[in-house]
Design a protein around this motif. Structure first.
Motif, PDB file in Angstrom:
ATOM      1  N   LEU A 173      41.237  34.481  46.667  1.00 44.38           N
ATOM      2  CA  LEU A 173      40.097  33.960  45.858  1.00 44.38           C
ATOM      3  C   LEU A 173      40.032  32.461  46.269  1.00 44.38           C
ATOM      4  O   LEU A 173      40.954  31.630  45.866  1.00 44.38           O
ATOM      5  CB  LEU A 173      40.299  34.129  44.529  1.00 44.38           C
ATOM      6  N   LEU A 216      45.085  43.960  45.001  1.00 46.34           N
ATOM      7  CA  LEU A 216      45.102  43.418  46.213  1.00 46.34           C
ATOM      8  C   LEU A 216      45.654  42.021  46.422  1.00 46.34           C
ATOM      9  O   LEU A 216      46.437  41.534  47.390  1.00 46.34           O
ATOM     10  CB  LEU A 216      43.577  43.393  46.706  1.00 46.34           C
ATOM     11  N   TYR A 217      45.353  40.958  45.431  1.00 44.74           N
ATOM     12  CA  TYR A 217      46.036  39.827  45.509  1.00 44.74           C
ATOM     13  C   TYR A 217      47.400  39.828  45.288  1.00 44.74           C
ATOM     14  O   TYR A 217      48.054  39.260  46.062  1.00 44.74           O
ATOM     15  CB  TYR A 217      45.357  38.939  44.356  1.00 44.74           C
ATOM     16  N   LEU A 276      41.212  44.445  42.337  1.00 48.05           N
ATOM     17  CA  LEU A 276      41.321  42.832  43.076  1.00 48.05           C
ATOM     18  C   LEU A 276      42.489  42.424  42.590  1.00 48.05           C
ATOM     19  O   LEU A 276      43.181  41.728  43.661  1.00 48.05           O
ATOM     20  CB  LEU A 276      40.187  42.076  42.877  1.00 48.05           C
ATOM     21  N   ASP A 305      46.782  41.017  49.848  1.00 49.49           N
ATOM     22  CA  ASP A 305      45.807  41.514  50.921  1.00 49.49           C
ATOM     23  C   ASP A 305      44.419  41.096  50.513  1.00 49.49           C
ATOM     24  O   ASP A 305      43.394  41.321  51.004  1.00 49.49           O
ATOM     25  CB  ASP A 305      45.640  43.016  50.761  1.00 49.49           C
ATOM     26  N   ALA A 306      44.269  39.884  49.376  1.00 51.07           N
ATOM     27  CA  ALA A 306      43.057  39.366  48.912  1.00 51.07           C
ATOM     28  C   ALA A 306      43.518  38.090  48.599  1.00 51.07           C
ATOM     29  O   ALA A 306      44.439  37.686  48.229  1.00 51.07           O
ATOM     30  CB  ALA A 306      42.610  40.112  47.938  1.00 51.07           C
TER      31      ALA A 306
END
Length: 217
Positions: free
Chosen positions: A74, A66-67, A63, A71-72
């Motif tokens: 929160l 990805l961040y 994660l 691509d992510a």
């Protein structure tokens, strides 16, 4: 849409650079024995937030990656509220039940706290908006279809299939050509046909057509 519950305070933890307050120390004091070790967190740098660095749970390095690649995201401190409230007046002022996992999950799925289009959800309402101009179908895989529900008089039916894919009708035939016989039996209508048998046959044939569609997608 993912189901289940998550302890978000163990997923995203304040790390450092938190203005004038050591927010990790606050987290550590409040969480007690279950607090995550600061040096074990997967650090991410953020902008325009209360801290410049947050930490993700040690088991979520993917994660963090990805961040860091964009691509992510929160999103913290979220929920469904109909107006700003305080600790003193939220019971009287809010339409939604704020502290029930089941009620918040329902509100997130439907995104309609004022019930402007009751018993529908965003993906269903999207389907309603385009169904006149496009051929659309809604398929749910191995989970609830609540987020796909649109208006009964507008939306096409929602299909639900197993995670392993659709299966053929009577896959292990006990009678030769059973499917052909059943289709023929339920596809016929006569003057003396009963109301309930007609309803059953219509629903059955529609289900068979949907099954044929699911087998080819």
């Amino acid at each position: 849409m993912l189901g289940g519950g998550m302890d978000s305070f163990q997923l995203l933890v304040p790390h450092s650079g938190c203005e004038d307050t050591d927010m990790y120390k606050q987290y550590e004091q409040l969480r007690g024995l279950i607090a995550l070790k600061k040096n074990e967190l997967n650090q991410i740098s953020v902008a325009d937030q209360v801290c410049t660095t947050f930490g993700l749970h040690p088991k979520f390095p993917f994660l963090r990656d990805l961040y860091n690649t964009g691509d992510a995201i929160l999103v913290a401190n979220t929920g469904v509220m109909t107006k700003d409230v305080t600790l003193e007046n939220y019971r009287e002022e809010t339409v939604t039940r704020l502290f029930g996992h089941n009620t918040m999950a329902k509100e997130i799925n439907t995104l309609d706290p004022y019930d402007t289009v009751p018993y529908t959800a965003p993906l269903g309402r999207f389907t309603d908006a385009v169904v006149d101009n496009y051929s659309v179908r809604a398929v749910s895989i191995d989970t609830s279809t609540e987020s796909l529900v649109g208006r009964l008089d507008v939306s096409p039916p929602v299909y639900s299939i197993d995670r392993n894919g659709a299966t053929s009708f009577n896959e292990r035939e006990s009678i030769e050509n059973m499917e052909t016989s059943v289709r023929s039996l339920n596809g016929q209508s006569e003057v003396g046909s009963g109301l309930f048998s007609e309803i059953f046959s219509k629903a059955f044939m529609e289900a068979m057509i949907r099954q044929d569609f699911l087998l080819i997608i």
